[in-house]
Design an enzyme around this catalytic site. Structure first.
Site, PDB file in Angstrom:
ATOM      1  N   ASP A 176      -0.285  -0.065  -4.418  1.00  0.00           N
ATOM      2  CA  ASP A 176      -1.729   0.194  -4.426  1.00  0.00           C
ATOM      3  C   ASP A 176      -2.003   1.488  -3.675  1.00  0.00           C
ATOM      4  OD1 ASP A 176      -4.465   0.146  -4.237  1.00  0.00           O
ATOM      5  OD2 ASP A 176      -4.598  -1.836  -3.304  1.00  0.00           O
ATOM      6  N   HIS A 197      -9.242  -8.690  -7.688  1.00  0.00           N
ATOM      7  CA  HIS A 197      -9.172  -8.187  -6.322  1.00  0.00           C
ATOM      8  C   HIS A 197      -9.708  -9.255  -5.391  1.00  0.00           C
ATOM      9  CE1 HIS A 197     -11.300  -5.997  -2.916  1.00  0.00           C
ATOM     10  NE2 HIS A 197     -10.034  -5.705  -2.725  1.00  0.00           N
ATOM     11  N   GLU A 227      -1.878   0.483  -8.582  1.00  0.00           N
ATOM     12  CA  GLU A 227      -3.298   0.137  -8.495  1.00  0.00           C
ATOM     13  C   GLU A 227      -4.106   1.305  -7.953  1.00  0.00           C
ATOM     14  OE1 GLU A 227      -3.769  -3.704  -6.816  1.00  0.00           O
ATOM     15  OE2 GLU A 227      -5.732  -3.250  -5.946  1.00  0.00           O
ATOM     16  N   GLU A 247     -11.446  -2.897  -8.446  1.00  0.00           N
ATOM     17  CA  GLU A 247     -12.200  -3.389  -7.301  1.00  0.00           C
ATOM     18  C   GLU A 247     -13.381  -2.485  -6.940  1.00  0.00           C
ATOM     19  OE1 GLU A 247      -8.730  -2.683  -4.351  1.00  0.00           O
ATOM     20  OE2 GLU A 247     -10.516  -2.582  -3.121  1.00  0.00           O
ATOM     21  N   ASP A 273     -13.925  -7.817  -9.174  1.00  0.00           N
ATOM     22  CA  ASP A 273     -14.275  -8.078  -7.777  1.00  0.00           C
ATOM     23  C   ASP A 273     -15.531  -8.937  -7.821  1.00  0.00           C
ATOM     24  OD1 ASP A 273     -14.023  -6.724  -4.729  1.00  0.00           O
ATOM     25  OD2 ASP A 273     -16.026  -7.372  -5.298  1.00  0.00           O
ATOM     26  N   LYS A 317       0.844  -1.182   0.000  1.00  0.00           N
ATOM     27  CA  LYS A 317       0.000   0.000   0.000  1.00  0.00           C
ATOM     28  C   LYS A 317       0.884   1.238   0.000  1.00  0.00           C
ATOM     29  CE  LYS A 317      -3.813  -2.373   0.391  1.00  0.00           C
ATOM     30  NZ  LYS A 317      -4.886  -2.322  -0.621  1.00  0.00           N
TER      31      LYS A 317
END
Lengths: 425, 425
Positions: free
Chosen positions: A248, A351, A274, A301, A324, A220
């Protein structure tokens, strides 16, 4: 004739914010939750259909109420006729002349329809005695096309083109099914990279991930640039040059910020970036993708439906498409999205994580490989090692790969104790 | 210190499907409804804040539940501090780290936030003793910019650019306010054009519309091409060449169908084509707009938020921007959209009708004229003559124009008898 006789709904919440599992730049304190339903019939076989929408806490009651509001479409409905025409059922709910005003095809109401559609697929697969991925993989191209609503897609994908894609993949199906049963499907892990973890924990989890056979991890980013640089350096040093590292941003940036920030991270050899910005911003994704090449964009997602995915593909807004299982309107809409991705030659990397998303989405990727794209190149399913113990048929990861589920159904059912203990009052 | 002490919610439904009022190609049988709320405080002034989301029947219970789920953000909240920083309140709700998962910024949850935000504006205007349009028109450019969340907009509109737009319009504000009080704001009428009406009724209502001073009408199209041609011929013959005739397809077509169908209608001198396809399809709107020029595209009533409006403007997907007072997250987000439209030089022609949408949106157009765009050229507010009797301060139309509301507030309050009689059990 057997009928659906009950729809039980559950507002299930796990207090995950206490551990900072799942923490990222936009979601600092999620309480992973599920608006969950169980469809029951009067068939003596006793099979139930389980499905859910995933949320992160507050508002899970609204999501559960939206599922409950679909009762009138379900109670008394003949089981066999409904399961024989899930394309028709999908159209009936999604295009209901009054309900559609609440979206159309987005947000709480659309996710509620997705949960119900998925519960019907769970029931259908159980009655067929097959895991969902095998049930789908054995349907004919014509049957699969009938499941898809092509409304708003025909400028990018017509039913005839979809049929051609599926017929092209029909030949090797049996071999690919065997291959999936033997090797599973590649995974990557997000477990090391949550923003709330200390550096030592990050390094330890990176080492463990590589040791477990993962070839890709994800971190992240987006809260603080210096932190991102430091954490990427630690991850790259720990994993070595051969492991793919994706990052992400969870929608953290505006378009100009995204471009500037990502350029700062380029030295760390990033596999994809992402959700650089709002999932609604097709043109923004396209601008970012162009500016940061050769770094590539992944998203999906939070993409609300097939119409936005269509545009992301048309505009070159993504290089990896992240379906997703529980945001769009269920299996049917995800088949449409898999077909769009195949048409545009873009790899699908689902995801997962959350509550039960790994359990669901593995079926869709395995089906994609066997019967739609026929490709595994650069395709990986996200894996997060949280909350699997709450499921009756939890995912199995071996050597960095999802092992093919073999129990009949969609792997959606939680264990009864969880439905009791984590029900929100 | 006074506080918000109660939020009462009402599921209000009118059985409009019995009369085919409001029937179009996608919505054959709407039961116009409102998920309605009343905010009450412990201030002895007794002022309440009223707001609502508009729906067309089924699902209004889910929309009402979503508003009720916002109770914890409201109860006990200090009135003055909240009303003094509605920009901060907006960000707090829209970017709530858990709630946003349910959209983000779209669908049932976003509309619920819009209803609450609008109720707070109603309360603020009542406490100021001003109709909302005047309250907004007298705020400084700096105060207005502080109401707007520029997240995801800065590639198209920065705070500084917004400030420049508002400062440019600051000079003539007093004159334009007087002009609005004297002349009102031009309207067009959709009343003649509902799809369910017989030809004779269409012709009679066209005649009446012209007699009442309207310079523009709108017809629903998209169900049957021969019907559309016949009805446009009747309307054009009845109205004469000087009345603008817009058509509205209510999302009926895919992109290629839209282009082919609209070309068939071009001989009837169409002013705009509204909602030719999915409101999510920015690129589709742009393709259609390019192909059907010089016929122009209007859209917006189902556009979920400012981010999609931004893209429609960037892509040239619309020539008329149709804000809706109750779909996006209330007044604040509509100010963002008015600023975007001003930046791109596109006229704003609000969607109205439904339940109370005329009452609300007139305030936004009048504010736009006084303090944002400073323009009326080609700008008209939709008018539909349904259900106004249920409102305490209903719109007044004279000579085809909305007359400026003078009662304090946002004109959102229904009469008490309606809240009793049309409450859905």
């Amino acid at each position: 004739m057997t009928r659906i006789v009950a729809v039980d709904t559950y507002d299930i919440r796990f207090p995950t914010s206490q551990e900072l599992d799942g923490s990222d730049a936009m979601n600092p304190d999620p309480d992973y939750s599920a608006a969950y339903l169980v469809l029951r019939t009067d068939d003596p076989d006793g099979h139930e259909g389980h499905g859910f929408a995933f949320t992160i806490g507050r508002g899970n009651d609204v999501q559960t109420a939206a599922i409950a509001a679909l009762h009138p479409y379900l109670i008394g409905r003949p089981v066999e006729a409904t399961l024989a025409d899930l394309g028709g059922f999908w159209r009936e709910l999604v295009h209901d002349s009054q309900l559609r005003w609440l979206g159309p095809e987005k947000g709480v109401m659309h996710m509620a329809i997705g949960a119900v559609v998925n519960a019907l697929w769970d029931l259908k697969a159980k009655r067929a005695g097959l895991p969902l991925w095998q049930l789908l993989s054995r349907m004919s191209p014509e049957e699969l096309v009938a499941l898809v609503d092509f409304r708003y897609l025909t400028d990018a994908l017509t039913p005839d083109e979809a049929l051609a894609i599926l017929r092209r993949s029909a030949d090797g199906r049996a071999d690919r099914e065997k291959e999936i049963l033997r090797d599973g499907y590649p995974a990557y892990t997000t477990s090391p990279g949550w923003l709330g973890y200390a550096d030592e924990k990050l390094a330890r989890l990176c080492r463990e991930a590589v040791g477990q056979g993962f070839r890709q991890i994800k971190l992240k980013v987006g809260a603080d640039l210096d932190d991102d640089r430091r954490r990427l350096r630690i991850a790259r040093q720990t994993c070595g040059p051969d492991i793919r590292i994706a990052v992400d941003a969870n929608q953290r940036w505006d378009v100009p910020d995204a471009i500037a920030w990502i350029r700062e991270l380029t030295p760390y050899d990033i596999w994809w970036v992402e959700e650089p910005t709002s999932p609604d911003d097709v043109l923004g994704h396209a601008s970012i993708a162009k500016a940061i090449a050769p770094v590539r964009v992944a998203t999906g997602e939070h993409v609300q439906n097939r119409i936005v995915f269509k545009q992301l593909l048309q505009a070159g807004g993504l290089s990896f498409l992240q379906i997703d299982a529980a945001r769009v309107a269920g299996v049917n809409e995800n088949i449409a999205i898999l077909l769009l991705a195949a048409k545009f030659g873009v790899p699908v990397c689902p995801h997962a994580g959350g509550v039960g998303l790994c359990e669901l989405v593995q079926h869709l990727s395995m089906f994609d490989y066997v019967a739609v794209s026929g490709e595994k190149q650069d395709r990986v399913i996200e894996y997060v090692d949280h909350l699997h113990e709450h499921f009756q048929d939890p995912v199995v990861i071996r050597d960095g790969s999802y092992q093919a589920p073999t129990a009949p159904g969609f792997s959606a059912a939680m264990v009864p104790a969880t439905l009791r203990e984590f029900r929100h009052s």
